[in-house]
Design a protein around this motif. Structure first.
Motif, PDB file in Angstrom:
ATOM      1  N   ASP A 145      34.403  43.182  44.937  1.00  0.00           N
ATOM      2  CA  ASP A 145      35.444  42.161  45.083  1.00  0.00           C
ATOM      3  C   ASP A 145      36.701  42.544  44.314  1.00  0.00           C
ATOM      4  O   ASP A 145      37.823  42.458  44.836  1.00  0.00           O
ATOM      5  CB  ASP A 145      34.926  40.799  44.596  1.00  0.00           C
ATOM      6  N   GLU A 146      36.523  42.981  43.036  1.00  0.00           N
ATOM      7  CA  GLU A 146      37.687  43.380  42.238  1.00  0.00           C
ATOM      8  C   GLU A 146      38.380  44.597  42.856  1.00  0.00           C
ATOM      9  O   GLU A 146      39.607  44.674  42.881  1.00  0.00           O
ATOM     10  CB  GLU A 146      37.272  43.716  40.792  1.00  0.00           C
TER      11      GLU A 146
ATOM     12  N   ASP B  50      38.516  45.503  46.002  1.00  0.00           N
ATOM     13  CA  ASP B  50      39.265  45.121  47.202  1.00  0.00           C
ATOM     14  C   ASP B  50      40.590  44.436  46.843  1.00  0.00           C
ATOM     15  O   ASP B  50      41.589  44.575  47.569  1.00  0.00           O
ATOM     16  CB  ASP B  50      38.426  44.181  48.076  1.00  0.00           C
ATOM     17  N   LYS B  51      40.596  43.730  45.713  1.00  0.00           N
ATOM     18  CA  LYS B  51      41.807  43.023  45.283  1.00  0.00           C
ATOM     19  C   LYS B  51      42.693  43.879  44.375  1.00  0.00           C
ATOM     20  O   LYS B  51      43.760  43.429  43.946  1.00  0.00           O
ATOM     21  CB  LYS B  51      41.428  41.750  44.530  1.00  0.00           C
TER      22      LYS B  51
ATOM     23  N   GLU C 195      41.849  44.853  41.290  1.00  0.00           N
ATOM     24  CA  GLU C 195      41.736  44.249  39.958  1.00  0.00           C
ATOM     25  C   GLU C 195      40.586  44.876  39.161  1.00  0.00           C
ATOM     26  O   GLU C 195      39.729  45.583  39.712  1.00  0.00           O
ATOM     27  CB  GLU C 195      41.482  42.740  40.083  1.00  0.00           C
TER      28      GLU C 195
ATOM     29  N   THR D  89      40.344  38.797  34.057  1.00  0.00           N
ATOM     30  CA  THR D  89      40.542  39.674  35.211  1.00  0.00           C
ATOM     31  C   THR D  89      42.033  39.926  35.378  1.00  0.00           C
ATOM     32  O   THR D  89      42.834  38.989  35.395  1.00  0.00           O
ATOM     33  CB  THR D  89      39.964  39.050  36.485  1.00  0.00           C
TER      34      THR D  89
ATOM     35  N   PRO E  43      45.274  42.819  37.086  1.00  0.00           N
ATOM     36  CA  PRO E  43      45.560  43.885  38.052  1.00  0.00           C
ATOM     37  C   PRO E  43      45.162  45.246  37.481  1.00  0.00           C
ATOM     38  O   PRO E  43      45.353  45.514  36.285  1.00  0.00           O
ATOM     39  CB  PRO E  43      47.068  43.785  38.262  1.00  0.00           C
TER      40      PRO E  43
END
Length: 490
Positions: A436-437, A439-440, A442, A473, A475
């Protein structure tokens, strides 16, 4: 159940030796760097000698020259010559100076650091391998060099964190002691054994007081446990002369030196008193009077000392496990040894030096600070997807490229075990990037120090799970910036 192999070698550490972990090594590194910086400020340069020397080069350093393995660890090389692990750092220096005498600047100021080895029975606090940090001046006959050694030792102790007032550099002169021995009829080789007994009695003044020393100078002394220590057998008048010298310590260094001059009336003793007067004037003029103190009770055991002798003593007290106050006492010492380099040359070469017991000083500093500070480990990048471990390695590389210690977890365990691993590595924080991180764009950072504090204050498991203390969390582009912020907090 898997049967135990019969041919396994037992894992055991040799008696008298010790393993040293990351925390202790980090403390040693910081302490020795402070000492090194101090020595170099005084104009000393580094030199390193090998662990082994030819046994005959150790000379009078050997407890028994007829048994090369007594007191030192020795072996024969391919040429059938005895070699020994160095007993201290002074004998190798004497050999090095003699071999390189023509090219070295005189006086020659050097320092050396490393392990030394003693083939002796180990016991509590008594090891067969330990660290020393030495500094020496070779080729300077004046006691100005001795005064410099004492003042530099004071600076070194303060550099490693010992506060002024928590230590003292004590100074005496072997010529004073030799003069006293001569005056009471214990001069010459025939009386070497009794002289040693007298010196050992003098060395116990701080612990036993004048009356305890008087007993050891006479017939002997029985301690509180009933054990009896045989004395030097001096008559009352001779014991009194020794004690009169020990009582010569006055409120100021120059006054002590003058009283010693009056107490020791023979030429060698008065020469020693004059040298102490010169040292007193030098340390007083430089502002070290309260840190470098003339003390007639200082005794250095090695026979090669020929003039001023020194001892660095810690004066603060701590409580032992039973709550009893104790002092660490001496953490270093040295003196003038004008005859040692001359063992390798046609004439004597003046020299003076000081040795710090690194391990003992390190233990004292831990006690003084009331903590055993452990080294901080690297940032640990967790691996949640083994197929994408290259991404984790890229994150760790980005941190390392910015000068931040970082490693990727290389085991095969899950998240919980990885967090436990990071705790054991004393990691200040961990970097987490799941799918998830990723893909974002992050990363999640968890401050393990603050997290532990917060977790300790949260009693309810649900509250802890919901709040996720000290976790943020951010960038991925801010990875280095945010990790630096965490490190700066600790």
């Amino acid at each position: 159940m898997t049967s135990r192999r019969a041919d396994l070698t037992p894992a055991r550490l040799p008696r008298g030796f010790a393993d040293r972990g990351a925390a202790e090594l980090a403390q040693s590194r910081a302490m020795t760097e402070a000492i090194r910086t101090t020595y170099e400020l005084w104009g000393f340069e580094a030199v390193e000698t090998p662990f082994f020397e030819y046994t005959d080069a150790l000379g009078k350093f050997l407890p028994d020259q007829d048994r090369p393995n007594a007191g030192v660890f020795s072996l024969k090389d391919d040429d059938d010559q005895w070699m020994s692990l160095r007993y201290d750092l002074t004998a190798p220096l004497a050999r090095f100076v003699a071999e390189n005498f023509q090219r070295l600047p005189k006086p020659y100021r050097s320092y050396r650091f490393g392990p030394v080895f003693r083939n002796e029975k180990p016991g509590p606090g008594r090891f067969r391998q330990f660290l020393q940090f030495d500094a020496d001046i070779v080729g300077a006959p004046s006691v100005t060099a001795d005064a410099e050694m004492c003042m530099m030792m004071a600076d070194a102790l303060e550099a490693v964190g010992v506060r002024r007032g928590d230590y003292v550099i004590k100074v005496n002169n072997r010529k004073i002691l030799d003069g006293v021995m001569e005056a009471i009829g214990l001069g010459g080789e025939d009386n070497a054994g009794r002289r040693l007994t007298v010196l050992r009695a003098i060395d116990k003044l701080d612990r036993l007081g004048p009356e305890g020393v008087r007993a050891l100078l006479g017939a002997g002394r029985k301690d509180d446990s009933g054990d009896f220590t045989k004395g030097a057998g001096l008559d009352e008048a001779s014991a009194g002369r020794v004690l009169d010298v020990l009582k010569a310590k006055a409120d100021r260094n120059l006054h002590t030196a003058r009283k010693l001059f009056d107490e020791v009336s023979n030429p060698i003793g008065q020469e020693g008193a004059r040298e102490l007067s010169a040292i007193a004037a030098l340390v007083d003029a430089a502002g070290y009077e309260d840190r470098v103190v003339i003390d007639p009770s200082v005794v250095r055991g090695l026979e090669y000392y020929t003039g001023p002798v020194f001892e660095a003593e810690l004066t603060f007290t701590i409580d032992d496990e039973q709550g009893r106050p104790i002092q660490f006492g001496s953490v270093g010492g040295g003196g003038r040894y004008d005859g040692l380099v001359g063992r390798f040359m046609a004439e004597d070469v003046p020299a003076t030096g000081f040795s710090i017991g690194v391990s003992r000083l390190q233990a004292a500093l831990r006690a003084l600070k009331g903590e055993d500070a452990a080294a901080t480990g690297p940032v640990v990048v967790l691996v949640l997807d083994r197929e994408r471990i290259a991404d984790s390695m890229a994150l760790a590389a980005r941190l390392r490229n910015e000068g931040i210690a970082a490693e990727v977890y290389l085991g095969a365990s899950g998240m919980k075990a990885q967090m436990k691993y990071a705790d054991r590595r004393r990691a200040p924080c961990v970097v987490i990037q799941g799918s998830d991180e990723r893909d974002k764009g992050e990363v999640t950072l968890k401050d393990l120090v603050e997290g532990a504090k917060a977790a300790a204050a949260i009693a309810d498991r649900a509250e802890w799970t919901e709040s996720r203390p000290a976790q943020v969390t951010v960038p991925e582009a801010r990875l280095v910036e945010e990790v630096r912020a965490i490190l700066a907090r600790h």
